[in-house]
Design a protein around this motif. Sequence first.
Motif, short mmCIF file in Angstrom:
data_model
loop_
_atom_site.label_atom_id
_atom_site.label_comp_id
_atom_site.label_asym_id
_atom_site.label_seq_id
_atom_site.Cartn_x
_atom_site.Cartn_y
_atom_site.Cartn_z
N GLU A 44 1.03 4.04 -3.04
CA GLU A 44 0.78 5.47 -2.84
C GLU A 44 1.96 6.30 -3.32
N ARG B 99 0.83 -1.20 0.00
CA ARG B 99 0.00 0.00 0.00
C ARG B 99 0.87 1.25 0.00
N THR B 100 1.92 1.26 0.83
CA THR B 100 2.81 2.42 0.89
C THR B 100 3.49 2.66 -0.45
N ARG C 256 2.17 6.91 -7.15
CA ARG C 256 1.08 7.61 -7.83
C ARG C 256 1.63 8.71 -8.73
N ASN D 8 -0.83 1.99 -10.68
CA ASN D 8 -0.67 3.38 -11.10
C ASN D 8 -0.37 3.53 -12.58
#
Length: 332
Positions: free
Chosen positions: A66, A62-63, A69, A108
Amino acid sequence: MKILVTGGTGFLGRHVVWRAAAEGAEVVFTGRNANAAEEVIRHAPAPVRWRPLEHGDEEAERTLTEAARSAGALVHCAALSSPWGAFDEFHRANVTSTAEVIAACRANEVRRLVHISTPSLYFGFSDRLGIREDADLPPAANAYVRTKLAAERLVRDAGLPEVAILRPRALFGPWDQTLVPRILRVMTRGAMPIMRGGRIQLDLTYIDNAVEAVWRAATRPLPRAVNTYNVSNGEPRELIDVLTVMAGEFGLPLRTRKVPWPLVELVARSLETFARLGSGKEPPLTRYSAGVLAFSQTLDVSALRDELDWQPTVGIDEGIRRHAEWWRARQP
């Protein structure tokens, strides 16, 4: 363009961060060590951002997703490189991390992935000269090589739009904490063991030349969806010649002791067996670490030259001089 660099606190990673920042890119980098991250930020030629990350943790994917992105390219430098260690640790650092990177790229729609692999895949306890990227691979020499090979397979099979896999050989230069420091410790403490007369051929890569290869792989058009490139200075040298230049530039004596490879191999095997049966800690000598100094290995870098118009700008002798100058400036 935004670029995400994993392992940006490591040797190659930090130099990639600094180069990307100097080129005007928006740079985000990951790593575990806050002190090392502060050092990277402090020496960056333009503002860069750090995201703490421990690959394999529950929140790692998840990190990373993010952090990636709006990124146009992701350079995956994070890895565990060592001749010894638990397979699970290598798998987490080298395979799991790569799976997390691929997931972040997919989430992404990151167009370009530059994956840092290793020419240790070619090593098989025999002399090999002018190795091309499509050469047959011997059985993996250790857990590090096995997991780096598995990581390459993940990248090749990921179906990402643009992939460059780089295999840089024996990086050295300012901020190196592994290759040259180990050699200097041996020179300082006593005689350097020399096998097969020290006449083996080897490749080294000055850090600026490796970073140039990474930058071109991240920003230049690629001829295929998946591309693999050897990286070295492209100037094979005999081991004894390199050691002589290093001793002169670092102001250290070069004392050598000739040792037959069969004896070294026997001792290394015994030490490894005792280590496995005992504490499990890395023995003072492993068959792999001795073998890389006992057998010739040079790379063919023509694909990198021809397809990405890459040329090394710093020769080995000049690179050693620059490394020594940096090292002296940091001595108390």
